[in-house]
Design a protein around this motif. Structure first.
Motif, PDB file in Angstrom:
ATOM      1  N   SER A   6       0.831  -1.208   0.000  1.00  0.00           N
ATOM      2  CA  SER A   6       0.000   0.000   0.000  1.00  0.00           C
ATOM      3  C   SER A   6       0.862   1.253   0.000  1.00  0.00           C
ATOM      4  N   ARG A   7       1.928   1.241   0.798  1.00  0.00           N
ATOM      5  CA  ARG A   7       2.806   2.411   0.846  1.00  0.00           C
ATOM      6  C   ARG A   7       3.451   2.689  -0.509  1.00  0.00           C
ATOM      7  N   ARG A   8       3.717   1.643  -1.259  1.00  0.00           N
ATOM      8  CA  ARG A   8       4.270   1.845  -2.602  1.00  0.00           C
ATOM      9  C   ARG A   8       3.287   2.601  -3.498  1.00  0.00           C
ATOM     10  N   MET A   9       1.984   2.478  -3.164  1.00  0.00           N
ATOM     11  CA  MET A   9       0.945   3.167  -3.928  1.00  0.00           C
ATOM     12  C   MET A   9       0.545   4.488  -3.264  1.00  0.00           C
ATOM     13  N   ILE A  25       5.979   8.248 -12.117  1.00  0.00           N
ATOM     14  CA  ILE A  25       5.141   8.129 -13.311  1.00  0.00           C
ATOM     15  C   ILE A  25       4.355   6.817 -13.292  1.00  0.00           C
ATOM     16  N   GLY A  26       5.029   5.720 -12.925  1.00  0.00           N
ATOM     17  CA  GLY A  26       4.374   4.412 -12.927  1.00  0.00           C
ATOM     18  C   GLY A  26       3.212   4.325 -11.955  1.00  0.00           C
ATOM     19  N   VAL A  27       3.444   4.739 -10.709  1.00  0.00           N
ATOM     20  CA  VAL A  27       2.375   4.721  -9.698  1.00  0.00           C
ATOM     21  C   VAL A  27       1.257   5.684 -10.092  1.00  0.00           C
ATOM     22  N   GLY A  28       1.640   6.852 -10.596  1.00  0.00           N
ATOM     23  CA  GLY A  28       0.638   7.822 -11.040  1.00  0.00           C
ATOM     24  C   GLY A  28      -0.246   7.275 -12.141  1.00  0.00           C
ATOM     25  N   ALA A  29       0.362   6.544 -13.078  1.00  0.00           N
ATOM     26  CA  ALA A  29      -0.405   5.972 -14.190  1.00  0.00           C
ATOM     27  C   ALA A  29      -1.457   4.993 -13.682  1.00  0.00           C
ATOM     28  N   LEU A  36      -4.600  15.095  -4.327  1.00  0.00           N
ATOM     29  CA  LEU A  36      -5.898  14.539  -3.936  1.00  0.00           C
ATOM     30  C   LEU A  36      -6.086  13.125  -4.479  1.00  0.00           C
ATOM     31  N   LEU A  37      -5.394  12.809  -5.551  1.00  0.00           N
ATOM     32  CA  LEU A  37      -5.473  11.480  -6.164  1.00  0.00           C
ATOM     33  C   LEU A  37      -4.326  10.583  -5.700  1.00  0.00           C
ATOM     34  N   GLY A  38      -3.526  11.080  -4.752  1.00  0.00           N
ATOM     35  CA  GLY A  38      -2.404  10.291  -4.239  1.00  0.00           C
ATOM     36  C   GLY A  38      -1.268  10.159  -5.232  1.00  0.00           C
ATOM     37  N   GLY A  94      -3.607  10.873 -20.367  1.00  0.00           N
ATOM     38  CA  GLY A  94      -3.776  10.421 -18.990  1.00  0.00           C
ATOM     39  C   GLY A  94      -2.813  11.091 -18.033  1.00  0.00           C
ATOM     40  N   CYS A  95      -2.406  10.365 -17.002  1.00  0.00           N
ATOM     41  CA  CYS A  95      -1.662  10.954 -15.893  1.00  0.00           C
ATOM     42  C   CYS A  95      -0.314  11.533 -16.317  1.00  0.00           C
ATOM     43  N   ALA A  96       0.389  10.857 -17.206  1.00  0.00           N
ATOM     44  CA  ALA A  96       1.713  11.347 -17.615  1.00  0.00           C
ATOM     45  C   ALA A  96       1.621  12.737 -18.226  1.00  0.00           C
TER      46      ALA A  96
END
Length: 564
Positions: free
Chosen positions: A245-248, A412-416, A555-557, A443-445
């Motif tokens: 979870s912390r990784r996310m 970038i990876g977690v954000g995606a 807000l989206l972590g 998208g997120c990137a």
């Protein structure tokens, strides 16, 4: 910002209606027109007045617009058909927006209300997989939005430590020659054992009675050795879940173990309170047919042991007593169970929870199952996302150092992943597709890149310090359309948060993040900044865009990188 301007417009309309001698409607609503040529704010109040005044909405809107007193920051009010449309004064509006955006932009007034929000709550029988991740991302993002909206939020993870799955794992530890890899991730190793027990159970169904016996002994007698085994299994699994979870960028304020409601007498008290409503055959149950629900709510098994539903009832009662609002994030397959639980809670005098139901994520080849061992773990998902981001960075930014590439690739990876899931309303089913989730073209990137662009531009400006800019020295005359469009988009942020918190939906925040990044990118590509006549004003716009994008992503972590 828009809400504040809306209040100004409402007061103007109310005063005009009073001056005309008309009866004021109970509520006057405004909306943002789809086209700026139709105004910046519009009201359909003429429709509300039509029946009582015995006039057409068009005539009423003309009467209102013809008699209204125009107040700042509006420059004109006009009727267009049945609508009364308000137009901003660009200079005054722009000044107000820029002054309102500080580093904490989006943080609304404290409401002095506590929300207990339960999310994730995956069974501790293996690692988190992408079947769980939608729950976790919706829950964590919603907690962030509610906090920004002024609520006191406590996030909880409900630990199912008395379920059959844990008894199965304990049986496996007692009966199978299974050696966990000491170097392996503990939740993964427990998941492997759980899969093996399921295979044994499929081959020999008689094992079920042995598992039932373990469960009954644990609940009714709770011998120290057995309690130790249950706690070790669950604790090891939760350790892995927390690490993942912390990784996310997800954390919980509290982990509530369901066994506490059996041990502290809560279960017994609930059964006593519901006694006058319950019936007994092989099992103890609540007959809910009088409430329009055909399926009864079973409270205890035939052997007298409790069920998840009963312990969940005790848990919800505790949440109800300790908060002003209870919010649950649950899969759509829990709808019947929640309907049953709400009725029982009502009989107990508890608050009814607000529930966000979401549809599940599936792989293109089908649904996932821990029991069948068919899933992609969240750790695998993050590793794959980070690896793909790294490949993209190697091509785009070969000059970056190794440590910098690793850091940015993870962001970038977690954000995606988080954005791909948060962007859709929870009612929509998701088929997880790598190429779609990890696209760097949309998208997120693209949102993160807009933030990085803003940071780079401010860096190039050298000595520019936003806090030292004197607003009255800036040139607000003849603003470019793209400048005004950007500021109008930035001004929506607080309203987006307010609406998201009210509706308990986060996809609108994700959609707004894309909208504000798009408005900034159009401005960035077409409006000269450094060296222009309005350099300081435009640099201030860049800085306020940076703040808004960063705070929206938060807000989206999702982290907002300063370089990409």
């Amino acid at each position: 910002m828009y809400r504040k301007l809306e209040q100004y417009a409402i007061q103007s309309v109310k005063k005009t209606i009073q001056d005309l001698g008309w009866e004021e409607p109970s509520e006057i609503k405004f909306e943002v027109p789809p086209n700026s040529n139709m105004g910046d704010l519009a009201t359909s109040v003429a429709f509300q007045l039509a029946s009582s005044l015995k006039k057409s909405p068009v005539e009423i809107s003309q009467n209102i617009s013809g008699n209204i007193e125009i107040i700042p920051p509006f420059k004109k009010v006009e009727s267009k058909g049945p609508y009364v449309n308000f137009f901003f004064d660009p200079e005054m509006f722009s000044r107000m927006v820029l002054e309102s955006i500080q580093e904490d932009y989006g943080a609304l007034e404290n409401k002095q209300e506590k929300v207990i929000l339960e999310h994730t709550s995956a069974n501790p029988n293996g690692p988190l997989h992408i079947g769980h991740i939608r729950n976790a991302i919706i829950g964590d993002s919603l907690a962030r939005v509610l906090r920004a909206a002024g609520f006191q939020v406590e996030t909880q993870y409900y630990v199912n430590d008395m379920g059959r799955q844990i008894a199965m794992i304990v049986w496996g530890l007692q009966n199978l020659d299974y050696q966990m890899d000491p170097d392996g991730k503990k939740d993964v190793e427990i998941g492997k054992l759980y899969f093996q027990v399921n295979q044994k159970l499929k081959a020999n169904p008689e094992i079920k009675s042995q598992i039932d016996s373990i469960l009954k002994t644990y609940e009714e007698e709770n011998p120290p050795e057995l309690e130790s085994m249950f706690k070790e299994v669950v604790s090891n699994c939760l350790e892995g879940v927390e690490n993942t979870s912390r990784r996310m960028n997800i954390t919980h304020d509290a982990f509530v173990w369901e066994s506490q409601f059996v041990r502290d007498g809560s279960m017994k008290k609930i059964l006593e309170t519901l006694d006058e409503y319950t019936k007994q055959n092989d099992v103890l149950y609540l007959d809910l047919t009088d409430y329009g629900i055909e399926k009864e709510l079973i409270l205890t098994r035939s052997d007298g042991t409790s069920l998840y539903s009963t312990r969940d009832l005790a848990y919800h009662l505790q949440k109800s007593e300790n908060s002003d609002q209870v919010v649950d994030v649950l899969g759509s397959d829990h709808k019947l169970a929640i309907d049953q639980l709400k009725i029982a809670l009502g009989l107990l005098g508890g608050k009814s929870p607000d529930v966000i139901f979401y549809e599940f994520i599936t792989l293109p080849e089908g649904s996932m199952s821990t029991r069948r061992g068919v899933f992609i773990s969240v750790d695998e998902l993050i590793d794959e996302a980070t690896q793909r981001a790294r490949v993209e960075l190697d091509e785009r930014r070969p000059e970056l150092g190794e440590d910098e590439k690793k850091k940015i690739a993870k962001i970038i990876g977690v954000g995606a992943i988080r954005y791909y899931i948060a962007r859709l309303s929870p009612e929509k089913h998701i088929v997880f597709k790598w190429d779609e989730a990890l696209s760097f073209e949309r998208g997120c990137a693209s949102i993160q890149y807009a933030h990085a662009r803003a940071c780079k531009l401010l860096e190039k400006a050298g000595g520019f310090t936003p806090s030292e800019v004197k607003m009255d020295t800036l040139n607000f005359h003849d603003l470019d359309t793209l400048e005004v469009d950007l500021l109008k988009t930035l001004a929506k942020f607080s309203t987006v948060i307010e609406d998201s918190a009210r509706d308990l939906r986060v996809h609108s925040v994700a959609q707004y993040a894309l909208e504000v990044a798009g408005a900034f990118n159009k401005f960035y590509k077409s409006v000269p900044v450094i060296g222009s006549e309005k350099e300081f004003l435009r640099l201030l716009m860049v800085d306020k865009s940076r703040i808004t994008i960063r705070n929206c992503l938060d807000l989206l972590g999702i982290e907002a990188p300063v370089s990409m």
